[in-house]
Design a protein around this motif. Structure first.
Motif, short mmCIF file in Angstrom:
data_model
loop_
_atom_site.label_atom_id
_atom_site.label_comp_id
_atom_site.label_asym_id
_atom_site.label_seq_id
_atom_site.Cartn_x
_atom_site.Cartn_y
_atom_site.Cartn_z
N UNK A 186 -10.01 18.42 -5.88
CA UNK A 186 -10.89 17.43 -6.50
C UNK A 186 -11.54 18.02 -7.74
N UNK A 187 -11.56 17.25 -8.82
CA UNK A 187 -12.15 17.70 -10.08
C UNK A 187 -13.51 17.02 -10.25
N UNK A 188 -14.56 17.82 -10.32
CA UNK A 188 -15.94 17.33 -10.41
C UNK A 188 -16.54 17.78 -11.74
N UNK A 189 -16.93 16.83 -12.57
CA UNK A 189 -17.53 17.16 -13.86
C UNK A 189 -19.04 17.06 -13.81
N UNK A 190 -19.71 18.00 -14.44
CA UNK A 190 -21.17 17.98 -14.50
C UNK A 190 -21.60 17.26 -15.77
N UNK A 191 -22.36 16.17 -15.62
CA UNK A 191 -22.78 15.36 -16.76
C UNK A 191 -24.18 14.84 -16.53
N UNK A 192 -24.98 14.77 -17.60
CA UNK A 192 -26.36 14.31 -17.48
C UNK A 192 -26.44 12.88 -16.97
N UNK A 193 -25.43 12.06 -17.28
CA UNK A 193 -25.42 10.65 -16.83
C UNK A 193 -24.45 10.43 -15.69
N UNK A 194 -24.21 11.46 -14.89
CA UNK A 194 -23.27 11.34 -13.77
C UNK A 194 -23.68 10.28 -12.76
N UNK A 195 -22.68 9.67 -12.12
CA UNK A 195 -22.94 8.60 -11.15
C UNK A 195 -23.49 9.13 -9.83
N UNK A 196 -23.29 10.39 -9.56
CA UNK A 196 -23.74 10.99 -8.30
C UNK A 196 -24.64 12.18 -8.61
N UNK B 90 -26.48 17.00 -4.83
CA UNK B 90 -26.74 17.10 -3.39
C UNK B 90 -26.11 15.96 -2.59
N UNK B 91 -25.65 14.89 -3.26
CA UNK B 91 -25.04 13.77 -2.55
C UNK B 91 -23.53 13.91 -2.39
N UNK B 92 -22.90 14.75 -3.18
CA UNK B 92 -21.44 14.74 -3.28
C UNK B 92 -20.80 15.56 -2.17
N UNK B 93 -20.18 14.86 -1.20
CA UNK B 93 -19.52 15.52 -0.08
C UNK B 93 -18.29 16.31 -0.53
N UNK C 70 -14.41 13.81 -24.06
CA UNK C 70 -14.02 12.50 -23.53
C UNK C 70 -12.83 12.60 -22.57
N UNK C 71 -11.76 13.26 -22.99
CA UNK C 71 -10.56 13.33 -22.15
C UNK C 71 -10.84 14.11 -20.86
N UNK C 72 -11.59 15.18 -20.98
CA UNK C 72 -11.93 15.96 -19.78
C UNK C 72 -12.77 15.12 -18.84
N UNK C 73 -13.76 14.39 -19.38
CA UNK C 73 -14.59 13.54 -18.54
C UNK C 73 -13.80 12.47 -17.83
N UNK C 74 -12.81 11.89 -18.51
CA UNK C 74 -11.98 10.85 -17.89
C UNK C 74 -11.05 11.41 -16.82
N UNK C 75 -10.75 12.69 -16.92
CA UNK C 75 -9.87 13.32 -15.93
C UNK C 75 -10.60 13.62 -14.62
N UNK C 76 -11.92 13.73 -14.68
CA UNK C 76 -12.70 14.10 -13.48
C UNK C 76 -12.65 12.99 -12.43
N UNK C 77 -12.56 13.39 -11.16
CA UNK C 77 -12.63 12.42 -10.06
C UNK C 77 -14.05 11.93 -9.87
N UNK C 78 -15.01 12.81 -10.06
CA UNK C 78 -16.44 12.47 -9.94
C UNK C 78 -17.18 13.10 -11.11
N UNK D 149 -26.32 26.44 -10.10
CA UNK D 149 -26.89 25.45 -9.18
C UNK D 149 -25.77 24.73 -8.40
N UNK D 150 -24.75 24.30 -9.12
CA UNK D 150 -23.66 23.56 -8.45
C UNK D 150 -22.87 24.49 -7.53
N UNK D 151 -22.64 25.71 -7.94
CA UNK D 151 -21.93 26.66 -7.09
C UNK D 151 -22.72 26.96 -5.82
N UNK D 152 -24.04 27.07 -5.94
CA UNK D 152 -24.87 27.29 -4.76
C UNK D 152 -24.72 26.13 -3.78
N UNK D 153 -24.76 24.90 -4.29
CA UNK D 153 -24.63 23.73 -3.40
C UNK D 153 -23.26 23.69 -2.74
#
Length: 319
Positions: A244-254, A257-260, A279-287, A308-312
């Protein structure tokens, strides 16, 4: 009265019931279903997912090691303090050039001692004019350290390292991070939280320079970095492998701490502090996920955000 009693008894004794014998069904029901399947054979179990992914990787694995992605270039560290700090922090080096008739101060003595203790660094004496030529006229102060090209990993090496260790992949990819110190800090966090490597683009991004190596505090020696010509394509290949590809973005939908999905095989994509994900990298992300910041800061340093994300992710995997 006696006749009525007999008729009632006949009616109750004539009620429908089970036929004689059970055909062995009860006995078979007590026999059980055999031993519990191994974790690797149970669907949806973590070990089953890892075993399946390892089998898929083995089917496509080349017989020879895939080391030999794009190589870095050799680098010169110049100046007494920078050379001493590079040697002290374990930056790989092949040769230490020392100016002839140099004033033998404390920094020079310490640098020579560290180089000698390593045992694999050549000590070369050279005239000042030669050092000027090698460094294009930089203020070398009589000391020049040659750092060999960094040997980048192939992106599939990171998956194989995870599966060979019976882990689900935890990889960090960087999109537009240009500061080598941030790269080194992210390599350090990746190592600290059990990650399997870092992926960086070949162009417009920091590479594994002496500065990045120093910031990694030596963890670059055990945490591979892969350099790819096209980050979007590399992420798509990871997705095809079940990651799963997870992108870190200030306007992320999740929120993080919520992302299983962080509990499973995942690539965490970190963008630059100013522009974020392309843009292309963001569109490739699953979340796309964001970090909750009650203090109201607009963004975090890339190295801090990655930590922070690695700790979670590590917390969820441990649980």
């Amino acid at each position: 009265m006696a006749g009525n009693s007999q008729r009632r008894n006949r009616r109750t004794s004539n009620k429908k019931g089970a036929t004689v014998g059970s055909g062995g069904q009860r006995r078979r029901g007590l026999e059980g279903k055999g031993p519990t399947p191994k974790a690797e054979d149970r669907k949806k179990h973590k070990k089953n997912r890892i075993a399946t992914a390892r089998a898929k990787q083995a089917a496509t694995r080349r017989p020879a090691p895939r080391r030999g992605g794009p190589k870095g270039t050799s680098e010169m560290v110049v100046g007494r303090n920078p050379v001493f700090e590079a040697l002290r922090d374990g930056v790989p080096a092949t040769t230490l050039y020392v100016q002839q008739y140099i004033e033998n101060d404390e920094r020079v003595r310490d640098a020579l001692q560290l180089a000698g203790e390593r045992g694999n660094i050549n000590l070369m004496e050279a005239p000042r004019a030669e050092l000027d030529r090698m460094t294009n006229g930089l203020n070398h102060q009589g000391l020049v350290l040659q750092v060999p090209p960094y040997e980048y990993a192939h992106p599939q090496d990171l998956l194989e390292a995870a599966y060979d260790n019976h882990d689900e992949p935890l990889i960090v990819a960087l999109d537009g991070v240009t500061d080598p110190r941030n790269l080194g800090a992210i390599v350090r966090s990746t190592s600290a939280f059990g990650g399997h490597g870092v992926v960086v683009p070949e162009r417009r991004a920091a590479g594994m320079t002496a500065g990045a190596w120093k910031s990694s505090a030596g963890t670059a020696a055990r945490t591979p970095v892969s350099r790819v010509t096209n980050l979007t394509r590399a992420l798509e290949d990871y997705k095809k492998a079940g990651v799963t590809v997870v992108g870190l973005a200030a306007d992320g939908e999740h929120t993080v701490e919520q992302l299983e999905a962080l509990a499973g095989p995942v690539v965490i994509v970190i963008g630059s502090e100013g522009k974020g994900l392309g843009r292309l990298v963001g569109e490739t992300c699953d979340y796309r996920v964001r970090i909750s910041m009650p203090g109201g800061a607009e963004s975090l340093n890339a190295g801090v955000a990655a930590g922070i994300v690695l700790y979670e992710a590590a917390r969820r995997r441990k649980g």
